[in-house]
Motif scaffolding. Structure first.
Motif, short mmCIF file in Angstrom:
data_model
loop_
_atom_site.label_atom_id
_atom_site.label_comp_id
_atom_site.label_asym_id
_atom_site.label_seq_id
_atom_site.Cartn_x
_atom_site.Cartn_y
_atom_site.Cartn_z
N ALA A 271 22.63 -1.91 37.07
CA ALA A 271 22.87 -2.59 38.35
C ALA A 271 24.33 -3.01 38.48
O ALA A 271 24.91 -2.90 39.57
N GLU A 272 24.93 -3.46 37.39
CA GLU A 272 26.33 -3.89 37.42
C GLU A 272 27.25 -2.72 37.76
O GLU A 272 28.12 -2.83 38.63
N ALA A 273 27.05 -1.60 37.08
CA ALA A 273 27.89 -0.42 37.33
C ALA A 273 27.69 0.12 38.74
O ALA A 273 28.66 0.49 39.42
N GLN A 274 26.45 0.20 39.17
CA GLN A 274 26.15 0.71 40.51
C GLN A 274 26.74 -0.18 41.60
O GLN A 274 27.23 0.31 42.61
N ALA A 275 26.69 -1.49 41.38
CA ALA A 275 27.21 -2.43 42.37
C ALA A 275 28.72 -2.26 42.54
O ALA A 275 29.24 -2.24 43.67
N LEU A 276 29.43 -2.12 41.43
CA LEU A 276 30.88 -1.91 41.53
C LEU A 276 31.21 -0.63 42.27
O LEU A 276 32.11 -0.59 43.12
N GLU A 277 30.47 0.43 41.98
CA GLU A 277 30.70 1.70 42.67
C GLU A 277 30.41 1.58 44.16
O GLU A 277 31.06 2.24 44.98
N ALA A 278 29.45 0.75 44.52
CA ALA A 278 29.06 0.61 45.92
C ALA A 278 30.16 0.01 46.78
O ALA A 278 30.14 0.15 48.01
N PHE A 279 31.12 -0.68 46.17
CA PHE A 279 32.21 -1.26 46.95
C PHE A 279 33.22 -0.21 47.42
O PHE A 279 33.88 -0.39 48.44
N LYS A 280 33.31 0.89 46.69
CA LYS A 280 34.32 1.91 47.01
C LYS A 280 34.11 2.56 48.38
O LYS A 280 35.03 2.60 49.20
N PRO A 281 32.90 3.08 48.67
CA PRO A 281 32.72 3.70 50.00
C PRO A 281 32.81 2.72 51.15
O PRO A 281 32.94 3.13 52.31
N LYS A 282 32.76 1.44 50.86
CA LYS A 282 32.91 0.44 51.91
C LYS A 282 34.38 0.10 52.17
O LYS A 282 34.69 -0.76 53.00
N GLY A 283 35.27 0.78 51.43
CA GLY A 283 36.70 0.61 51.68
C GLY A 283 37.43 -0.33 50.75
O GLY A 283 38.61 -0.62 50.96
N ALA A 284 36.79 -0.79 49.69
CA ALA A 284 37.44 -1.72 48.76
C ALA A 284 38.19 -0.95 47.68
O ALA A 284 37.74 0.09 47.19
N ASN A 285 39.36 -1.47 47.30
CA ASN A 285 40.12 -0.93 46.17
C ASN A 285 39.74 -1.68 44.90
O ASN A 285 39.71 -2.92 44.90
N ILE A 286 39.46 -0.95 43.84
CA ILE A 286 39.14 -1.55 42.55
C ILE A 286 40.42 -1.56 41.72
O ILE A 286 40.99 -0.50 41.44
N LYS A 287 40.89 -2.75 41.36
CA LYS A 287 42.17 -2.87 40.67
C LYS A 287 42.03 -3.56 39.31
O LYS A 287 41.37 -4.59 39.19
N GLU A 288 42.68 -2.97 38.31
CA GLU A 288 42.76 -3.60 37.00
C GLU A 288 43.86 -4.67 37.03
O GLU A 288 44.79 -4.60 37.84
N VAL A 289 43.73 -5.66 36.16
CA VAL A 289 44.74 -6.72 36.08
C VAL A 289 45.17 -6.90 34.62
O VAL A 289 44.55 -6.34 33.71
N ASP A 290 46.21 -7.68 34.41
CA ASP A 290 46.73 -7.93 33.07
C ASP A 290 45.89 -9.02 32.41
O ASP A 290 46.15 -10.22 32.58
N LEU A 291 44.89 -8.61 31.66
CA LEU A 291 43.99 -9.58 31.04
C LEU A 291 44.68 -10.40 29.96
O LEU A 291 44.37 -11.58 29.78
N ASN A 292 45.60 -9.80 29.23
CA ASN A 292 46.31 -10.55 28.19
C ASN A 292 47.11 -11.70 28.80
O ASN A 292 47.15 -12.80 28.24
N ALA A 293 47.72 -11.43 29.95
CA ALA A 293 48.48 -12.49 30.63
C ALA A 293 47.54 -13.60 31.09
O ALA A 293 47.85 -14.79 30.95
N MET A 294 46.37 -13.23 31.62
CA MET A 294 45.41 -14.23 32.07
C MET A 294 44.92 -15.08 30.91
O MET A 294 44.78 -16.31 31.03
N LYS A 295 44.67 -14.46 29.76
CA LYS A 295 44.22 -15.20 28.58
C LYS A 295 45.29 -16.18 28.13
O LYS A 295 44.99 -17.33 27.77
N SER A 296 46.52 -15.75 28.16
CA SER A 296 47.62 -16.62 27.74
C SER A 296 47.76 -17.83 28.66
O SER A 296 48.04 -18.95 28.19
N GLN A 297 47.52 -17.64 29.94
CA GLN A 297 47.69 -18.71 30.92
C GLN A 297 46.65 -19.82 30.77
O GLN A 297 46.86 -20.94 31.24
#
Length: 322
Positions: A271-297
């Motif tokens: 369900a988690e994987a399918q839900a993320l995929e379902a955002f794409k055809p609706k026009g959403a961009n899936i973006k990675e972020v700098d997790l190491n920076a977030m952890k440091s903050q």
């Protein structure tokens, strides 16, 4: 005399039948804040079926989804009065009753589902939930993985800086999002869609399947893959109410919680994987972020919340992370 005996026997039989019917109609009220088309609702329905099965029809569960009986605070209050008996939600929802419960929302507490499962199945995991009940009175049963939490924005962006994000009103969450440069805004689940649609908030942080079932696909332009939290889902009862039940009824509810939790766990990864995929055809961009920076903050949270951090370390050690 025979007529009197027969009358008494008939009355006794009618009384026994009435008592049996009363037992069969004993109602368990299950209220939750998630949508009627959600996996949480499916799981609640499985719980209801299992309760009927394990109690041999003596308990009947009526489910009220989508905040029909109020938001989380109203549900929790009604559990204390006995008007609501069970809900499904993250342990962290108990944060206003038990500060320890907010360990559930510690940023980056686990990195994998395997670590999550190992930690909560351990003796320290069990001790954690007992400590929450000692502080709050609420009993947590059958905790299960419910997915990473990411951020869903109504416009294009690459990070959280300057974003007004709907969050649970918990100190650890508020401080985490402040550290990431966002403006955290507590808000009830029932208000999320309208708030996003009208621009009251720029985004929300939540699990993918919950975001999708809440209608976020229609108002999301960017999904930031922050993976900042890995809370649990659990069946939550008020402990004193549960302990007052006859043992057979209490055991039926405990068994049903475990079975329904397994149902959710078996479904959630897909369900988690399918839900993320379902955002794409609706026009959403899936973006990675700098997790190491977030952890440091958020590295200074251990100084601000030492009691919770002690449990973070215990659970991480139980998960084999230290």
């Amino acid at each position: 005399m025979r007529k009197l005996i027969a009358t008494m026997a008939l009355a006794g039989a009618m009384t026994a039948a009435m008592m049996s019917a009363a037992r069969a109609e004993k109602d368990i009220v299950f209220a939750h804040v998630f949508a009627a088309n959600s996996l949480e609702q499916e799981t609640a329905e499985v719980f209801a079926k299992k309760v009927a099965e394990f109690s041999k029809g003596e308990l009947k569960v009526t489910v009220f989804p989508a905040s029909q009986l109020g938001g989380w605070n109203q549900i929790a209050t009604q559990q204390r009065s006995g008007a609501v008996h069970v809900t499904i939600i993250s342990t962290s929802a108990l944060g206003s009753f038990s500060p320890l419960a907010t360990v559930d929302v510690w940023p980056f507490i686990f990195e994998t589902r395997e670590q999550f499962d190992k930690a909560y199945a351990s003796e320290d995991g069990k001790a954690f939930f007992k400590a929450i009940e000692a502080e709050s009175g609420y009993r947590v049963l059958a905790p299960t993985y419910k997915g990473f939490r990411n951020v869903y924005l109504r416009h294009d962006a690459d990070d959280l800086k300057g974003q007004k994000i709907r969050v649970p009103g918990l100190p650890i969450v508020l401080r985490s999002f402040e550290a990431w440069g966002a403006s955290p805004t507590p808000m009830d689940m029932a208000e999320i869609y309208t708030a996003m649609q009208q621009g009251v908030v720029d985004g929300i942080e939540i699990e993918a399947q919950t975001a999708l079932s809440s209608g976020m696909g229609d108002v999301t332009k960017t999904v930031l893959m922050t993976k900042h939290m890995m809370p649990n889902y659990a069946f939550i009862f008020y402990g004193a109410w549960l302990d007052e039940l006859p043992e057979a009824e209490r055991v039926a509810l405990e068994q049903a919680s475990a079975e329904a939790s397994k149902y959710f766990a078996d479904k959630i990864a897909i369900a988690e994987a399918q839900a993320l995929e379902a955002f794409k055809p609706k026009g959403a961009n899936i973006k990675e972020v700098d997790l190491n920076a977030m952890k440091s903050q958020v590295s200074g949270l251990d100084k601000e919340f030492p009691d919770q951090y002690g449990w973070v370390k215990r659970l991480q050690a139980a998960a084999g992370m230290n």
